[in-house]
Enzyme design. Structure first.
Site, mmCIF file in Angstrom:
data_model
loop_
_atom_site.group_PDB
_atom_site.id
_atom_site.type_symbol
_atom_site.label_atom_id
_atom_site.label_comp_id
_atom_site.label_asym_id
_atom_site.label_seq_id
_atom_site.Cartn_x
_atom_site.Cartn_y
_atom_site.Cartn_z
ATOM 1 N N SER A 277 -64.015 32.030 -19.307
ATOM 2 C CA SER A 277 -65.202 32.253 -18.483
ATOM 3 C C SER A 277 -66.099 31.008 -18.429
ATOM 4 C CB SER A 277 -65.936 33.468 -19.049
ATOM 5 O OG SER A 277 -66.665 34.076 -18.029
ATOM 6 N N HIS A 418 -61.753 40.850 -16.671
ATOM 7 C CA HIS A 418 -62.262 39.574 -17.159
ATOM 8 C C HIS A 418 -62.276 39.588 -18.688
ATOM 9 C CE1 HIS A 418 -64.782 36.015 -16.689
ATOM 10 N NE2 HIS A 418 -65.623 36.504 -17.590
#
Ligand code: GTR
Length: 439
Positions: A277, A418
């Site tokens: 990320s 994610h």
């Protein structure tokens, strides 16, 4: 009188400014492929003055430095070099840590592993800023290749090993066990799912990690705390290309590498830098600048990482700059809603890593990070990788879920959200086996 008018004008500006802010429409991400604007990417193999780059030497001596400079000026900002007074304090070394439960299948060499912890003092002073490194190495002979990654929740969150020093740095209060922005014993092991140490170590790799907040706490404080406060000139205005937080975290990864180069247990020519990320954006920028990293891995890095900015799919330049005003340099804000004016796009960030192996990974449900845009930037770095004599990226179309591409530019998209998942790690170890070479 003049002062009162100035004060009154200031008040008006403030009120107007607040009204404008309040009037800002709520951001609605585009998730419709048919609404992706038509765009043209800058060609990594044409110089700023229009000359084609047809050989490795022109890439190396002209175009690569030019692109690096463009990213420093317009996107991440300019970081200082290695500090003059860097010191390393190995405050913990245990060569017989029993990290894993005894099972019949546990491979030899990881029944006991080595744990080492090191404080990197950035100004050489005990009360100056410092980074704590946590290292786990398999006892499978020396030196070992390692994965180096920053973590979000402190080294103590990586696993429940009580020997890990509990972080004393500022930490987000929403994290498990964190009270008044400080970790407590209850925080131990809270991020363990992102660190499948048994699997990584059993395959012959070490893991080296540090808390990103040691380098720069992740909130907008006008660059007072963290390494900005320690290394910027307090008296001078901040230039528009001054380093933001991503550049600071990337700089911290290079300082970790400074230490690894001195550690005989580690093969510093086989260090893969990895990040998830915002820390995936960081890993890419660290790997682009610092060629000591032999391999670079971007996990779900999205906007400002692997995803192409010009696609405006999911998170956009405007939204990331508004939400995280401290991540990039001030100049990057000039490109809010004007992505097509950027002199770079993120495929050129990947190209800066060439010819070293790079792996970009997406997750199906992580539309905010634009999986297709992540794939495309990897794909559009291919001509540079080929110019430098590698096989580039083996596919031209985005692969199906769970069909990893293992050429010098690697890629996968997996089902799910994610996250940094076991599947991701398994592919990174496969990729390292193939490209970093087995012991
Ligand atoms: C989000 C941000 C992304 C990504 C993510 C993360 O809020 O919009 O760019 O970096 O955070 O780091 O978890």
């Amino acid at each position: 009188m003049v002062r009162r008018i100035v004060a009154w004008l200031g008040g008006v500006v403030l009120v107007v400014g607040q009204a404008a802010w309040a009037a800002q429409p709520e951001f609605k991400p585009n998730y419709d492929e048919s609404k992706v604007p038509a765009y043209e990417l800058p060609d990594p193999l044409v110089t700023r003055d229009g000359r084609p780059v047809a050989d490795a030497r022109t890439w190396r001596e002209v175009r690569r430095p030019e692109i690096l400079e463009l990213f420093r000026t317009h996107v991440y900002g300019r970081a200082p070099g290695r500090p003059a007074k860097l010191t390393f304090d190995v405050f913990d070394l245990d060569r017989a840590v029993e990290l894993f439960p005894a099972t019949a299948t546990r491979p030899a060499g990881i029944a006991h592993v080595t744990r080492k912890q090191v404080t990197i003092r950035l100004t050489g002073q005990a009360d100056g800023p410092s980074i704590d490194l946590l290292m786990y190495l398999p006892n499978l002979g020396r030196p070992v290749p390692v994965f180096l990654l920053l973590n979000f929740a402190g080294n103590h969150a990586v696993c429940t090993d009580p020997g890990i020093r509990l972080s004393r740095s500022w930490m987000r209060s929403s994290y498990p066990g964190v009270v008044d922005n400080r970790a407590t014993e209850a925080s131990r092991g809270s991020a363990a799912s992102r660190f499948p140490l048994d699997q990584i170590l059993a395959r012959g790799y070490g893991v080296v990690t540090a808390y990103y907040g040691d380098i720069d706490p992740d909130f907008d404080d006008g660059f007072k705390n963290g390494v900005h406060g320690a290394f910027d000139r307090p008296d001078a205005p901040r230039p528009p290309d001054a380093w933001g937080s991503i550049a600071a975290w990337a700089w911290g990864l290079s300082r970790a590498m400074d230490y690894l180069e001195t550690d005989p247990d580690v093969d510093s020519r086989r260090v893969a830098v990895l990040g998830h990320s915002r820390l995936g954006k960081t890993a890419l920028w660290a790997g682009a600048q610092d060629e000591r990293f032999a391999m670079v891995i971007s996990n779900n890095s999205g906007c400002g990482g692997a995803a192409l900015s010009r696609r405006c799919f999911g998170e956009t330049v405007t939204r990331i700059n508004q939400h995280f005003p401290h991540w990039f340099c001030e100049n990057f804000k000039r490109y809010n809603d004007r992505e097509s004016e950027l002199p770079v796009d993120q495929h050129m960030l990947i190209a800066l890593i060439a010819p070293r192996p790079v792996y970009v990974a997406s997750a199906e449900e992580d539309r905010w990070a634009d999986p297709k845009g992540e794939f495309l930037s990897a794909r559009h770095a291919d001509p540079v990788y080929r110019l430098l004599g590698t096989d580039g990226m083996a596919v031209s179309d985005m692969p199906e879920l769970g069909q990893p591409v293992m050429s010098t530019i690697g890629y996968h998209i997996r089902p799910g959200k994610h996250d940094l998942a076991l599947y991701d790690w398994q592919r990174y170890v496969d990729f390292a086996d193939k490209h970093l070479g087995k012991r």
